[in-house]
Design a protein around this motif. Structure first.
Motif, PDB file in Angstrom:
ATOM      1  N   MET D  33      32.036  35.354  30.170  1.00 11.22           N
ATOM      2  CA  MET D  33      33.344  35.749  29.648  1.00 11.22           C
ATOM      3  C   MET D  33      34.449  35.419  30.652  1.00 11.22           C
ATOM      4  O   MET D  33      35.537  35.012  30.265  1.00 11.22           O
ATOM      5  N   LEU D  34      34.154  35.596  31.936  1.00  8.27           N
ATOM      6  CA  LEU D  34      35.159  35.294  32.959  1.00  8.27           C
ATOM      7  C   LEU D  34      35.525  33.817  32.922  1.00  8.27           C
ATOM      8  O   LEU D  34      36.693  33.449  32.791  1.00  8.27           O
ATOM      9  N   ALA D  37      37.170  32.820  29.670  1.00  6.78           N
ATOM     10  CA  ALA D  37      38.607  33.104  29.631  1.00  6.78           C
ATOM     11  C   ALA D  37      39.372  32.002  30.353  1.00  6.78           C
ATOM     12  O   ALA D  37      40.425  31.558  29.889  1.00  6.78           O
ATOM     13  N   LEU D  38      38.822  31.542  31.467  1.00  6.73           N
ATOM     14  CA  LEU D  38      39.513  30.489  32.214  1.00  6.73           C
ATOM     15  C   LEU D  38      39.491  29.159  31.460  1.00  6.73           C
ATOM     16  O   LEU D  38      40.486  28.443  31.416  1.00  6.73           O
ATOM     17  N   SER D  41      41.993  29.361  28.810  1.00 11.40           N
ATOM     18  CA  SER D  41      43.330  29.174  29.372  1.00 11.40           C
ATOM     19  C   SER D  41      43.595  27.698  29.606  1.00 11.40           C
ATOM     20  O   SER D  41      44.673  27.191  29.308  1.00 11.40           O
ATOM     21  N   LEU D  44      44.291  26.093  26.309  1.00 11.98           N
ATOM     22  CA  LEU D  44      45.603  26.465  25.787  1.00 11.98           C
ATOM     23  C   LEU D  44      46.725  25.766  26.538  1.00 11.98           C
ATOM     24  O   LEU D  44      47.665  25.239  25.944  1.00 11.98           O
ATOM     25  N   LEU D  45      46.606  25.734  27.864  1.00 16.54           N
ATOM     26  CA  LEU D  45      47.654  25.102  28.660  1.00 16.54           C
ATOM     27  C   LEU D  45      47.690  23.606  28.416  1.00 16.54           C
ATOM     28  O   LEU D  45      48.737  22.993  28.348  1.00 16.54           O
ATOM     29  N   PRO D 125      48.315  23.610  44.766  1.00 17.03           N
ATOM     30  CA  PRO D 125      48.221  24.229  43.432  1.00 17.03           C
ATOM     31  C   PRO D 125      49.571  24.339  42.728  1.00 17.03           C
ATOM     32  O   PRO D 125      49.650  24.279  41.505  1.00 17.03           O
ATOM     33  N   SER D 128      51.422  21.110  39.943  1.00 15.52           N
ATOM     34  CA  SER D 128      51.467  20.931  38.498  1.00 15.52           C
ATOM     35  C   SER D 128      50.428  21.853  37.870  1.00 15.52           C
ATOM     36  O   SER D 128      49.588  22.419  38.574  1.00 15.52           O
ATOM     37  N   THR D 129      50.486  21.988  36.551  1.00 21.26           N
ATOM     38  CA  THR D 129      49.521  22.849  35.888  1.00 21.26           C
ATOM     39  C   THR D 129      48.112  22.324  36.085  1.00 21.26           C
ATOM     40  O   THR D 129      47.171  23.085  36.274  1.00 21.26           O
ATOM     41  N   ALA D 132      47.003  23.280  39.473  1.00 18.14           N
ATOM     42  CA  ALA D 132      46.809  24.730  39.506  1.00 18.14           C
ATOM     43  C   ALA D 132      45.450  25.081  38.916  1.00 18.14           C
ATOM     44  O   ALA D 132      44.665  25.830  39.505  1.00 18.14           O
ATOM     45  N   ILE D 133      45.156  24.495  37.760  1.00 14.77           N
ATOM     46  CA  ILE D 133      43.872  24.736  37.097  1.00 14.77           C
ATOM     47  C   ILE D 133      42.737  24.243  37.966  1.00 14.77           C
ATOM     48  O   ILE D 133      41.740  24.926  38.187  1.00 14.77           O
ATOM     49  N   PHE D 135      42.528  23.731  41.265  1.00 14.49           N
ATOM     50  CA  PHE D 135      42.252  24.525  42.451  1.00 14.49           C
ATOM     51  C   PHE D 135      41.708  25.902  42.088  1.00 14.49           C
ATOM     52  O   PHE D 135      40.787  26.403  42.725  1.00 14.49           O
ATOM     53  N   THR D 136      42.272  26.510  41.059  1.00 15.83           N
ATOM     54  CA  THR D 136      41.828  27.854  40.705  1.00 15.83           C
ATOM     55  C   THR D 136      40.379  27.840  40.243  1.00 15.83           C
ATOM     56  O   THR D 136      39.555  28.635  40.710  1.00 15.83           O
ATOM     57  N   LEU D 140      37.316  29.226  42.398  1.00 14.84           N
ATOM     58  CA  LEU D 140      36.529  30.369  41.933  1.00 14.84           C
ATOM     59  C   LEU D 140      35.049  30.001  41.872  1.00 14.84           C
ATOM     60  O   LEU D 140      34.174  30.789  42.233  1.00 14.84           O
TER      61      LEU D 140
END
Lengths: 232, 585, 254, 198
Positions: D33-34, D37-38, D41, D44-45, D125, D128-129, D132-133, D135-136, D140
């Motif tokens: 689920m974690l 969710a990412l 995201s 969606l982005l 990060p 740009s989006t 950001a995605i 690196f995140t 993680l």
């Protein structure tokens, strides 16, 4: 403790008085060249509390050309050449919010000096300081008579203040580590008192017309410096 | 808590906070949760002063908050917003959930299924400490420059992205709490699946255990969404990303220098994907507690146990696909809003099934009005009001005037405050004899109940009036400057006074709780003549609970069985072939 | 009995149907709640321990609860398909044509509503975030020919009566929510999105109520509580007059 | 005497599970689920974005591919280490788990080299989006892998004692850790094409 404090104050005044003997005033005028722009009226219908406080029209203070052809609200200060340390005076600088306008619109203060922000209006003002060097703050004053004390710990010219509720409200503050600054008045004059003799870079700052600078040598008798805006 | 086998040589003070016994951890959770509940309530009482008497100095304690928060005792709007955000956060994440799941779940689930402990005792302790860590993190944010989080408990970006440092601490706290909840729910689910006593089939589980089981899944699967969202918001705040920031923002006259390209709605989707199941995390265990108390005090089996179980499972499943009904006004088209309206209407049916089953369970009972029973009975109509007022909010068209007004506040507080909190109180009165071997004082209990019932309604009912009049929530002055609110503003005073009187009526409870631990009347082990397994253990149960582990022969609520002399037949009582009870459907 | 809910004045053509649904839903709530309460009271009296010392193991045998549940479900289906979905679809799909409506852009910011009229040419000028300044909160590009006659006000919305108003709502900074209770509209202003809202004001303001309130319904910061705007609904003639005044003062300042 | 939790070693007959196995599966469900969710995201982005860069233009595909192979191999050694425990071959277990551990560390080293290369080119990060995605999510994922490495290090250092004390329990632990390891591997296998190749 108390006696030590008194001693410090005495020494401070002693130094100040010796300075005064050898220091002169830097005076000058800021002229405005060309056709003066019309005053811009502020529409306050957005907050009926504000509108009710004024009978006549209220004008924006960003560009005010005086009747004698000079420019008001120019911040003048010694940018370079100041030697020695100057501690902040204990008297606070007061920034009032009255009739949904800041008073004064342009002002200066010293690092560490207390800025007392007062709300004289029966409506919410929030004082949103937007410095680049110092720590920004954003404080609400929902009621008439509320006071907030703040200070800045780094020199910065200029710090902008904004009220997010009334978007026409703005003020600018020059924060300096010495007391040698002034703001041109309704005759376009400024007067920086007790400047120790020496050569300085004087800078002027205007909200719309930007900065200018000039080298000035101040003697014990003082000095004069005149500026013309917009920059010729 | 007393156990000769493992605790004999260790000093006691170390034991309590490092004990891996599910009962000790449950009690720790309970006390910590109650403390947070009190704190959240105190915060609300402060806010209620401001709402009733906007701009007047807070009496007596106004000077405690300092110039930055309340100069001259007058609460600043930013401080009000901090209190608002922290009230919600504390109540939901640090108060109610840890109590219903951490305390009640931890203490009762192993006992009710006849297990010696949770499946992973060390993990259990760890989840408690993660919870404490999260709580401390959330509280410490009050002392940050700029104060605590002030963007509401929902932390909508971009507001939360550009907020002061307190928001960062809020996010870190949420990540800790999510981890804590995850570990706790893994533990509870594993315990229920693996450690059921011999003969304890799923359909013989007490309803409370079922509620915890489904709640465990909700926490396990919903919290990660908020965890992910919190990580993204932390990145936005600390690494300068713009997951939730679209391009071209201008904040306070200054263009925001970020790369942009993000979406504020993304946060809302992730947040509500957690937060709607979270609502059922708050309410399902409460229903479980109420079911236990009702069955015991009506002296008859729960009516429609099976349908309640199925309704709960269905509810749990549906709660994952209704989240966007919190976002009807974000520019939603007919089809998507139609889908979420439909799921919202559908999810109301299992709630009605459970509520009706509880109500009908009363019919034909021999009702004893004990203190826990009073709270359980009051839960039914209070939860009813909360549930029913969700209806106009779940339909887009009637949501337009009610969205983000006091009506919403009234709606969910009826579910959580006189709903869940009443169930918590009832549960404390009901299981106190098991925890201590003593009972709580009934006179004080009844005073507590009567005062709470009256003033809970005094606080929350006028909210519907304000909401229907169109008064927005989260206003520093409670709407005092709006024309359309003028004729309902006087209710603010009424609500505030009710809130303070509600506080006064919690004093008997607090006194009762602490007094009864040492001085309460000693009672026998199965004080309520109950049937479920926790009452088969001694009071308080020793480390390891049962010696030997019990065996289960029948359904959980075999009260007033025809042909049996006593009016209760415990699950673990063996009576030979002659008295084999038909499983109740 | 019409207004037993204490709803605010309805000054719009679309408000009545919303009120009707609200009243209908609340009737359902009252009936159910009172029914349950009566049942609860009766049961508690009739089956108290004193009166009924021996509980019945079997309990209720009939299927009343199922009928109640089916009844509620049916009522919900009717509310949903008969009222909510069609009315919502009207809200979001039947947006009036721009030529028949008063078209206004509203850009929310902390903490005011920037209201933007296209002026006589009916065309909105270009806006650019880099042009935003204290006296140009919208960042309107006055060099754009379409922007020359654009009128902007702060918090001051004027609309002619009985003509559909079409508002394109957006936000400069955080999420706000435009709430005009008397018009029965509320819409979140989401940064990065432009969302149309429409309604037909039917009751003009008068001296006893010179303006209607515009409120912010979504927490937007410390000034959220007083992000108050004013809506003045006036006759077409008065509205045109007001526009003319605004144009005049615009011309003066340029 | 220590109190014993039932079914922490033996399987429960009616569920066919021992506690740790159920626990780790539930944990992985939560992790799904974690990351779910990412990933949502991300979708969606990306759908909402005006333009989206091709991953290969920004990221180092060969390094990513090498890392993918490293993780797949490490998964194999992980599972083999468990089967060697089942065969009571502790020495082989230790060798295989050490290999897994080494591969895990190697993955992180390569990952951080990639990060450093990005930073040297001014790609942060906040850029740009997409970044950001990137690196995140990879960050993680790296944190998760680090967690696995720490747990495996614990097994390597203290494993011998536990193996001697209670071989069955230890085998269960390795099985659970293995499941987690495969999950982390799987996440990378989704991340790699999603970020590097599309």
């Amino acid at each position: 403790m108390k006696t030590i404090n008194q001693l410090y104050i005495m020494v401070f005044f002693l130094i100040l008085s010796t300075l005064a003997v050898h220091a002169g005033d830097l005076k000058g005028t800021v002229k405005f060249s060309g056709k003066a722009p019309a005053l811009r009226e502020i529409k306050m219908e957005g907050d009926r509390n504000c509108a009710q406080m004024h009978h006549g029209p209220v004008y924006s203070e960003d560009v005010i050309v005086n009747k004698n052809g000079t420019l008001k609200n120019v911040f003048v200060y010694l940018k370079e050449g100041v030697k020695g340390k100057y501690s902040a005076p204990s008297t606070p600088v007061v920034l009032a919010q009255e009739g949904c306008m800041y008073h004064p619109h342009i002002f200066g203060m010293q690092v560490g000096q207390t800025l007392e922000i007062v709300n004289d209006d029966p409506t919410l003002h929030n004082i949103h300081a937007l410095p680049k060097e110092n720590t920004p703050f954003n404080v609400g004053q929902p009621l008439k008579g509320m006071k907030t004390a703040k200070s800045f710990d780094k020199p910065e010219v200029m710090v902008k203040f904004k009220c997010d509720v009334h978007n026409w409200m703005s003020a600018y503050c020059g924060v300096l580590d010495h007391p040698f600054f002034a703001v041109s008045d309704e005759n376009g004059n400024f007067d920086i008192k007790n400047v120790p003799p020496g050569t300085y870079t004087v800078e002027t700052w205007h909200e719309k017309y930007g900065v200018q600078d000039m080298k000035v040598t101040v003697t014990a008798k003082g000095a004069k410096a005149n500026f013309v805006y917009p920059k010729p | 808590m007393e156990n000769h086998e493992t605790q004999i040589s260790k000093p006691k003070s170390r034991l309590i906070f490092l004990s891996t016994d599910h009962k000790t951890i449950g009690i720790l959770y309970g006390f910590t949760g109650l403390l947070f509940l009190l704190l959240g309530f105190s915060i609300m009482m402060l806010m209620r002063w401001q709402l009733a008497f906007p701009g007047q100095p807070i009496p007596f304690i106004g000077s405690w908050f300092g110039q930055d928060r309340a100069p001259g005792g007058i609460m600043l709007p930013e401080f009000y917003n901090q209190l608002g955000a922290m009230h919600g956060t504390i109540m939901v994440f640090l108060g109610v959930v840890p109590i219903v799941v951490g305390a009640f779940g931890n203490y009762l689930v192993p006992l009710q299924i006849g297990a010696p402990d949770m499946a992973f005792p060390k993990l259990n302790l760890m989840s408690y400490w993660l919870y404490v860590l999260g709580g401390l993190c959330a509280l410490s944010s009050f002392f940050m420059p700029g104060g605590a989080a002030q963007s509401g408990w929902t932390s909508y970006p971009p507001l939360a992205d550009i907020a002061t440092t307190g928001q960062t601490f809020w996010l870190i706290a949420i990540i800790f709490l999510a981890l804590s909840s995850m570990l706790n729910s893994i533990n509870i689910i594993t315990t229920i699946v693996q450690l059921r006593a011999k003969g304890m089939t799923f359909m013989r589980l007490p309803f409370f255990v079922w509620a915890q089981f489904i709640t465990g899944f909700l926490l396990l699967l919903a919290f990660p969404a908020l965890e992910a969202a919190s990580v993204l918001q932390l990145m936005d705040r600390l690494a300068g990303t713009s997951f939730f920031l679209p391009s071209g923002l201008v904040v306070s006259g200054q263009p925001l220098s970020v790369s942009g390209g993000g979406s504020p709605l993304l946060w809302q989707h992730l947040f509500w994907f957690l937060a709607h199941p979270e609502v059922y995390v708050l309410i399902l265990p409460a229903m479980g507690i109420v079911a236990e108390i009702l069955a015991n005090n009506t002296r008859k089996p729960l009516w429609g146990y099976r349908s309640m179980v199925y309704a709960t499972i269905f509810l749990g499943f549906m709660s994952f696909i209704v989240w966007a009904h919190h976002m009807f006004l974000t520019g939603m088209g007919t089809i998507i809003s139609g889908f979420f309206q439909a799921t919202t209407m559908i999810i109301s049916i299992p709630s009605v099934v459970i509520l009706l089953a509880l109500l009908i369970s009363l019919w034909g009972g021999s009702i004893r009005f004990t203190t826990p029973m009073l709270f359980a009975l009051a839960f039914l109509p209070m939860f009813g009001i909360g549930g029913l007022t969700g209806l106009p909010l779940g339909l887009t068209i009637s949501d337009i005037p009610l969205h983000d007004t006091y009506y919403v506040i009234g709606h969910f507080h009826y579910i959580v405050a006189p709903g869940t909190v009443f169930a918590i109180f009832g549960g404390i009165y009901y299981w106190f004899p098991k925890l201590t071997g003593r009972k709580m004082n009934d006179v004080l209990g009844r005073i507590h109940f009567a005062g709470s019932l009256v003033f809970m309604n005094g606080v929350f009912f006028p909210m519907f009036i304000l909401g229907l009049a169109g008064v927005s929530r989260r206003l520093w002055d409670g709407g005092a400057q709006y024309q359309f609110a003028q004729h309902v503003l006087h209710w603010h005073e009424f609500m505030s006074i009710s809130a303070w009187l509600l506080a006064v009526f919690q004093i008997p409870f607090i006194v009762n709780l602490f007094w009864s631990i040492r001085k309460g009347k000693k009672v026998r082990e199965n004080y309520w003549d109950a049937t479920t397994l926790e009452w088969a253990a001694s009071s308080p149960p020793p480390h390891g609970n049962f010696f030997p582990l019990p065996e289960v022969y029948r359904s959980p609520y075999e009260y007033s069985v025809p042909g049996y002399a006593e009016d209760f037949l415990p699950q673990n009582q063996f009576f030979g072939e002659g008295l084999k009870i038909k499983e109740k459907g | 009995m019409e207004n037993f809910l204490g709803l605010p004045l309805n000054a719009s053509a679309n408000g009545a149907e919303i009120d009707r649904v609200l009243i209908l839903v609340h009737w359902l709530i009252f009936v159910l709640f009172i029914g349950w309460s009566i049942f609860l009271v009766v049961v508690l009296i009739r089956f108290r321990k004193k009166k009924n010392p021996k509980a019945s193991y079997a309990g209720v045998r009939n299927r009343t609860s199922i009928y109640v549940e089916i009844g509620i479900a049916l009522f919900e289906v009717i509310l949903l398909t008969g009222f909510s979905i069609p009315l919502w679809s009207k809200r979001v799909n039947d947006i009036p044509k721009e030529q028949n409506a008063t078209v206004v852009h509203i850009v929310a910011e902390q903490f005011s509503w920037n209201i933007h009229y296209p002026g006589p040419d009916g065309k909105f000028g270009r806006t650019d975030v880099h042009l935003v300044s204290d006296d140009n909160p919208l960042g309107l590009d006055r060099n754009d020919p379409n922007a020359k006659d654009d009128i902007t006000t702060m918090n001051d919305l004027h609309l002619p009566v009985n003509k559909p108003a079409l508002i394109y709502l957006s936000s400069k900074d955080v999420v706000h929510s435009l709430s005009i209770p008397v018009m029965r509209i509320k819409q979140d202003a989401i940064p990065g999105q432009v969302i149309p809202v429409w309604f037909v004001p039917t009751v003009a303001n008068n001296d006893s109520m010179p303006t209607y309130d515009i409120a912010c319904a979504q927490l937007c910061g410390l000034g959220h509580y007083r992000m108050r705007g004013y809506l003045t609904v006036q006759s077409q003639r008065d509205f045109d007059e007001w526009i003319k005044e605004q144009e005049a003062s615009l011309a003066q300042s340029q | 005497m220590q109190m014993n939790i039932p079914y922490s070693i033996e399987t429960r007959p009616d569920t066919g599970l021992h506690n740790a196995k159920l626990g780790i599966w539930l944990f992985l469900a939560s992790e799904v689920m974690l990351f779910g969710a990412l990933f949502s995201s991300y979708a969606l982005l990306r759908v909402g974005a005006e333009s989206w860069p091709r991953g290969a233009d920004i990221l180092n595909v060969p390094l990513g591919a090498v890392n993918t192979i490293i993780l797949i191999v490490s998964s194999i050694t992980m599972v083999r280490s468990w089967t060697s425990l089942l065969k009571k071959d502790f020495k082989k277990f230790r060798l295989l788990l050490s290999t897994t551990e080494l591969l895990g560390v190697l993955f992180l080293v390569i990952k951080f080299t990639e990060y450093r290369m990005k930073f040297e080119h001014g790609l942060y990060p906040s850029g740009s989006t997409f970044l950001a995605i990137y690196f995140t999510m990879t960050g993680l994922h790296a944190l998760h892998l680090l967690g696995g490495i720490v747990v495996n290090a614990y097994h390597l250092i203290l494993g011998k004692r536990q193996w001697n004390l209670n071989p069955e329990k230890f085998t269960h632990r390795i099985e659970a850790t293995g499941l987690y390891w495969h999950f982390v591997d799987l996440i990378w296998i989704i991340l790699f094409p999603l970020l590097y190749l599309t």
